[in-house]
Design a protein around this motif. Structure first.
Motif, PDB file in Angstrom:
ATOM      1  N   ASP A  38      48.665  47.701  34.426  1.00  0.00           N
ATOM      2  CA  ASP A  38      49.811  46.928  33.939  1.00  0.00           C
ATOM      3  C   ASP A  38      49.829  45.487  34.446  1.00  0.00           C
ATOM      4  O   ASP A  38      50.830  44.793  34.295  1.00  0.00           O
ATOM      5  CB  ASP A  38      51.117  47.624  34.299  1.00  0.00           C
ATOM      6  CG  ASP A  38      51.303  47.801  35.799  1.00  0.00           C
ATOM      7  OD1 ASP A  38      50.307  47.720  36.535  1.00  0.00           O
ATOM      8  OD2 ASP A  38      52.457  48.033  36.223  1.00  0.00           O
ATOM      9  N   ALA A  40      49.387  41.605  34.455  1.00  0.00           N
ATOM     10  CA  ALA A  40      49.361  40.563  33.433  1.00  0.00           C
ATOM     11  C   ALA A  40      49.654  39.227  34.100  1.00  0.00           C
ATOM     12  O   ALA A  40      50.228  39.174  35.183  1.00  0.00           O
ATOM     13  CB  ALA A  40      50.390  40.864  32.345  1.00  0.00           C
ATOM     14  N   ARG A  44      47.219  39.465  37.085  1.00  0.00           N
ATOM     15  CA  ARG A  44      45.917  39.852  36.512  1.00  0.00           C
ATOM     16  C   ARG A  44      44.805  38.957  37.049  1.00  0.00           C
ATOM     17  O   ARG A  44      43.717  39.427  37.380  1.00  0.00           O
ATOM     18  CB  ARG A  44      45.981  39.730  34.989  1.00  0.00           C
ATOM     19  CG  ARG A  44      44.707  40.099  34.304  1.00  0.00           C
ATOM     20  CD  ARG A  44      44.839  41.475  33.792  1.00  0.00           C
ATOM     21  NE  ARG A  44      43.647  41.894  33.109  1.00  0.00           N
ATOM     22  CZ  ARG A  44      43.171  43.104  33.259  1.00  0.00           C
ATOM     23  NH1 ARG A  44      43.785  43.950  34.039  1.00  0.00           N
ATOM     24  NH2 ARG A  44      42.102  43.476  32.634  1.00  0.00           N
TER      25      ARG A  44
END
Length: 97
Positions: A38, A40, A44
């Motif tokens: 998950d 982002a 990330r």
């Protein structure tokens, strides 16, 4: 400090720089095995690049120490940056909401 004691240090620093560079290259090409599904945005980026950049900074720290035959301020700065980045990496993997 005599020249005789600097040569073994230079060798150890060089060996450490080469080893850290190899780890950074492996993490850059093969990966580090850390996946956060998950993640982002900035998280990330930190998860994907953080580990290899930590090892690249460590390689830089040891390379500078090898060139200067001692652990100095520049080497310490690189190592400190690697430690801070590693803490950010761990935070991004385990605690980032």
């Amino acid at each position: 400090m005599t020249t005789g004691t600097r040569v073994p240090r230079r060798r150890w620093y060089t060996l450490a720089a080469v080893a850290a560079s190899i780890v950074a290259i492996v993490f850059a090409t093969v990966g580090d095995g850390v996946e956060v599904a998950d993640a982002a945005g900035p998280r990330r980026l930190v998860v994907d690049l953080g580990h290899q950049l930590v090892w690249a900074l460590l390689a830089g720290a040891f390379a500078v120490a090898a060139v200067r035959s001692r652990w100095g301020r520049i080497s310490q700065t690189f190592a400190f940056a690697a430690g801070i980045l590693y803490l950010l990496f761990l935070f991004a993997v385990f605690l980032w909401p």
